[in-house]
Structures are given as C-alpha cells and as structure tokens.
Design a protein around this motif. Structure first.
Motif, PDB file in Angstrom:
ATOM      1  N   TYR A 111     -17.938 -48.557  14.110  1.00  0.00           N
ATOM      2  CA  TYR A 111     -18.727 -49.693  14.579  1.00  0.00           C
ATOM      3  C   TYR A 111     -20.055 -49.231  15.148  1.00  0.00           C
ATOM      4  O   TYR A 111     -20.200 -48.072  15.563  1.00  0.00           O
ATOM      5  CB  TYR A 111     -17.982 -50.434  15.693  1.00  0.00           C
ATOM      6  CG  TYR A 111     -16.697 -51.058  15.263  1.00  0.00           C
ATOM      7  CD1 TYR A 111     -16.671 -52.363  14.783  1.00  0.00           C
ATOM      8  CD2 TYR A 111     -15.502 -50.358  15.349  1.00  0.00           C
ATOM      9  CE1 TYR A 111     -15.476 -52.959  14.407  1.00  0.00           C
ATOM     10  CE2 TYR A 111     -14.316 -50.948  14.973  1.00  0.00           C
ATOM     11  CZ  TYR A 111     -14.296 -52.241  14.501  1.00  0.00           C
ATOM     12  OH  TYR A 111     -13.125 -52.828  14.122  1.00  0.00           O
ATOM     13  N   ALA A 112     -20.974 -50.167  15.235  1.00  0.00           N
ATOM     14  CA  ALA A 112     -22.237 -49.951  15.942  1.00  0.00           C
ATOM     15  C   ALA A 112     -22.492 -51.182  16.804  1.00  0.00           C
ATOM     16  O   ALA A 112     -22.264 -52.319  16.370  1.00  0.00           O
ATOM     17  CB  ALA A 112     -23.384 -49.751  14.959  1.00  0.00           C
ATOM     18  N   ASP A 113     -22.947 -50.941  18.020  1.00  0.00           N
ATOM     19  CA  ASP A 113     -23.349 -52.039  18.886  1.00  0.00           C
ATOM     20  C   ASP A 113     -24.731 -52.507  18.468  1.00  0.00           C
ATOM     21  O   ASP A 113     -25.541 -51.731  17.967  1.00  0.00           O
ATOM     22  CB  ASP A 113     -23.381 -51.590  20.350  1.00  0.00           C
ATOM     23  CG  ASP A 113     -22.015 -51.179  20.874  1.00  0.00           C
ATOM     24  OD1 ASP A 113     -20.996 -51.520  20.243  1.00  0.00           O
ATOM     25  OD2 ASP A 113     -21.966 -50.509  21.920  1.00  0.00           O
ATOM     26  N   GLU A 114     -25.002 -53.787  18.672  1.00  0.00           N
ATOM     27  CA  GLU A 114     -26.305 -54.356  18.371  1.00  0.00           C
ATOM     28  C   GLU A 114     -26.999 -54.769  19.655  1.00  0.00           C
ATOM     29  O   GLU A 114     -26.350 -55.217  20.599  1.00  0.00           O
ATOM     30  CB  GLU A 114     -26.167 -55.578  17.456  1.00  0.00           C
ATOM     31  CG  GLU A 114     -25.622 -55.255  16.084  1.00  0.00           C
ATOM     32  CD  GLU A 114     -25.450 -56.487  15.211  1.00  0.00           C
ATOM     33  OE1 GLU A 114     -25.709 -57.613  15.675  1.00  0.00           O
ATOM     34  OE2 GLU A 114     -25.060 -56.315  14.055  1.00  0.00           O
ATOM     35  N   VAL A 115     -28.316 -54.604  19.684  1.00  0.00           N
ATOM     36  CA  VAL A 115     -29.127 -55.008  20.824  1.00  0.00           C
ATOM     37  C   VAL A 115     -29.971 -56.204  20.386  1.00  0.00           C
ATOM     38  O   VAL A 115     -30.631 -56.158  19.347  1.00  0.00           O
ATOM     39  CB  VAL A 115     -30.043 -53.849  21.289  1.00  0.00           C
ATOM     40  CG1 VAL A 115     -30.945 -54.311  22.431  1.00  0.00           C
ATOM     41  CG2 VAL A 115     -29.228 -52.639  21.714  1.00  0.00           C
ATOM     42  N   LEU A 116     -29.936 -57.252  21.184  1.00  0.00           N
ATOM     43  CA  LEU A 116     -30.797 -58.410  20.953  1.00  0.00           C
ATOM     44  C   LEU A 116     -32.099 -58.155  21.693  1.00  0.00           C
ATOM     45  O   LEU A 116     -32.093 -57.749  22.856  1.00  0.00           O
ATOM     46  CB  LEU A 116     -30.149 -59.682  21.495  1.00  0.00           C
ATOM     47  CG  LEU A 116     -28.747 -59.992  20.957  1.00  0.00           C
ATOM     48  CD1 LEU A 116     -28.134 -61.142  21.734  1.00  0.00           C
ATOM     49  CD2 LEU A 116     -28.800 -60.309  19.487  1.00  0.00           C
ATOM     50  N   MET A 117     -33.236 -58.412  21.034  1.00  0.00           N
ATOM     51  CA  MET A 117     -34.534 -58.209  21.659  1.00  0.00           C
ATOM     52  C   MET A 117     -35.382 -59.457  21.448  1.00  0.00           C
ATOM     53  O   MET A 117     -35.258 -60.137  20.431  1.00  0.00           O
ATOM     54  CB  MET A 117     -35.226 -56.970  21.092  1.00  0.00           C
ATOM     55  CG  MET A 117     -34.462 -55.683  21.328  1.00  0.00           C
ATOM     56  SD  MET A 117     -35.335 -54.192  20.767  1.00  0.00           S
ATOM     57  CE  MET A 117     -36.409 -53.919  22.180  1.00  0.00           C
ATOM     58  N   VAL A 118     -36.247 -59.743  22.419  1.00  0.00           N
ATOM     59  CA  VAL A 118     -37.082 -60.923  22.355  1.00  0.00           C
ATOM     60  C   VAL A 118     -38.499 -60.571  22.810  1.00  0.00           C
ATOM     61  O   VAL A 118     -38.684 -59.667  23.630  1.00  0.00           O
ATOM     62  CB  VAL A 118     -36.491 -62.075  23.213  1.00  0.00           C
ATOM     63  CG1 VAL A 118     -36.489 -61.730  24.673  1.00  0.00           C
ATOM     64  CG2 VAL A 118     -37.205 -63.386  22.949  1.00  0.00           C
ATOM     65  N   LYS A 119     -39.461 -61.272  22.258  1.00  0.00           N
ATOM     66  CA  LYS A 119     -40.866 -61.121  22.646  1.00  0.00           C
ATOM     67  C   LYS A 119     -41.453 -62.512  22.796  1.00  0.00           C
ATOM     68  O   LYS A 119     -41.368 -63.335  21.896  1.00  0.00           O
ATOM     69  CB  LYS A 119     -41.647 -60.351  21.588  1.00  0.00           C
ATOM     70  CG  LYS A 119     -43.151 -60.317  21.865  1.00  0.00           C
ATOM     71  CD  LYS A 119     -43.903 -59.650  20.729  1.00  0.00           C
ATOM     72  CE  LYS A 119     -45.400 -59.754  20.873  1.00  0.00           C
ATOM     73  NZ  LYS A 119     -45.939 -59.203  22.098  1.00  0.00           N
ATOM     74  N   MET A 120     -42.072 -62.751  23.946  1.00  0.00           N
ATOM     75  CA  MET A 120     -42.773 -64.010  24.125  1.00  0.00           C
ATOM     76  C   MET A 120     -44.119 -63.897  23.412  1.00  0.00           C
ATOM     77  O   MET A 120     -44.821 -62.902  23.544  1.00  0.00           O
ATOM     78  CB  MET A 120     -42.982 -64.309  25.620  1.00  0.00           C
ATOM     79  CG  MET A 120     -41.671 -64.380  26.396  1.00  0.00           C
ATOM     80  SD  MET A 120     -40.378 -65.408  25.668  1.00  0.00           S
ATOM     81  CE  MET A 120     -41.096 -67.022  25.855  1.00  0.00           C
TER      82      MET A 120
END
Length: 182
Positions: free
Chosen positions: A172-181
């Motif tokens: 498995y691999a963990d996923e990172v959620l990223m956001v930019k305003m």
C-alpha cells in the motif's frame, strides 16, 4: 477550452511547447500514458491497465476542448509528448464549482527541467482567470519530488488517506491531500 499555447525555456536551455490538447494528439497521448505508467509507481494505474483506444482518447479530448470546466494541456519536448496536465471542476453543483481538481504527469526524461512547474502553473492560472477559488490534488506520500513541486507552487497538505493506493504486489501507499487557494 480557451486556446492555450506557450513556449517555455527549460532549465537546460531547450524550449518546450505547452498547449491545449487536441483530438489529433490521441495517438501520441495513448503511447505517452502507456510509457509513463511504466516509469513510476506514483500514478493512478498499474502498467497495462490503460486500455483506452486512440478513438476513445480523441473523443475525450474533443469533449474536454468543448467543456468550460476542463483544462487539459500537453507538453512537447523535441517534438515528443512528454507531459500532460489536466483539471476539472469538483462538481457541477454551485457548492463545489469553486474547486478544481488537478493532475499532472511527466515522462522521466522530462523530470527536473521545470516543465512540471510550467504546466501546473498554466493550469492554475487558467482556473484562477475563470474565478475558481481553490485547486486540489492527491499525491502519494512517498512522492517527495512531486510534493516539492506542489509546495513550491503554494499547495499545502490538508489530510491523508492511509492505504489510499494498493499495488498489484499487495503493498500500500498512503495518499496526501493538498490544496492551494487561488
């Protein structure tokens, strides 16, 4: 999609063409996706899972070109398609139209040249110009190279999905959620 075309100078002095995707790019895009899927484990597909035909890809590109919510660009280096960047609004409902979900991939030979920065910046600018307020993406936690690009462009991590990706070998691999305003 509004016409988009730009020549960028890369870190090694070569120039690359960035432009909106066109139906006639379908053959090159199919070949590109099949190759990029073999070069990294950080994308959404296992090698061989991409089964879209050239005709299906051309129809998808035509639909994207006609959509006011979709951005889809390609990058050519020395005449070869070496990168793709796409985005779409999170949804058609008013409550979600301020959010764009974006994605990018590059062939390994195009890594480290500044092409990812140029493609993703073009995508973010396109959405900003249309009043979109934020961009979102998901990245494999171990993909530090991509996370460096995203952070440089102003994305910040906002959560993780443990075991978000399961590989064919059972790992498995963990996923990172990223956001930019925007």
């Amino acid at each position: 999609m509004t016409k988009f075309e730009k020549i960028v100078t890369l870190k090694d002095g070569r120039t690359a063409l960035l432009r909106e995707v066109r139906p006639q790019d379908a053959r090159a895009a199919v070949d590109y996706v099949r190759q990029v899927d073999t070069e990294t484990r950080f994308l959404a597909r296992e090698p061989g899972e991409f089964t879209t035909t050239v005709e299906e890809e051309a129809a998808l590109f035509q639909k994207a070109a006609e959509s006011p919510a979709s951005f889809w660009a390609v990058a050519f280096l020395d005449g070869e398609l070496v990168g793709m960047c796409s985005g779409d609004l999170q949804g058609s409902r008013r409550r979600f139209r301020h959010r764009a979900v974006v994605a990018i991939s590059l062939l390994e030979k195009a890594w480290g040249l500044g092409l990812g920065t140029a493609l993703l910046t073009a995508c973010l600018d396109w959405y900003r110009e249309r009043g979109c307020e934020q961009a979102e993406l998901t990245v494999i936690k171990d993909n530090t190279r991509a996370q460096g690009l995203y952070r440089k462009l102003g994305f910040v991590p906002c959560g993780e999905i443990p075991h978000g990706t399961k590989y064919s070998d059972g790992t498995y691999a963990d996923e990172v959620l990223m956001v930019k305003m925007l």
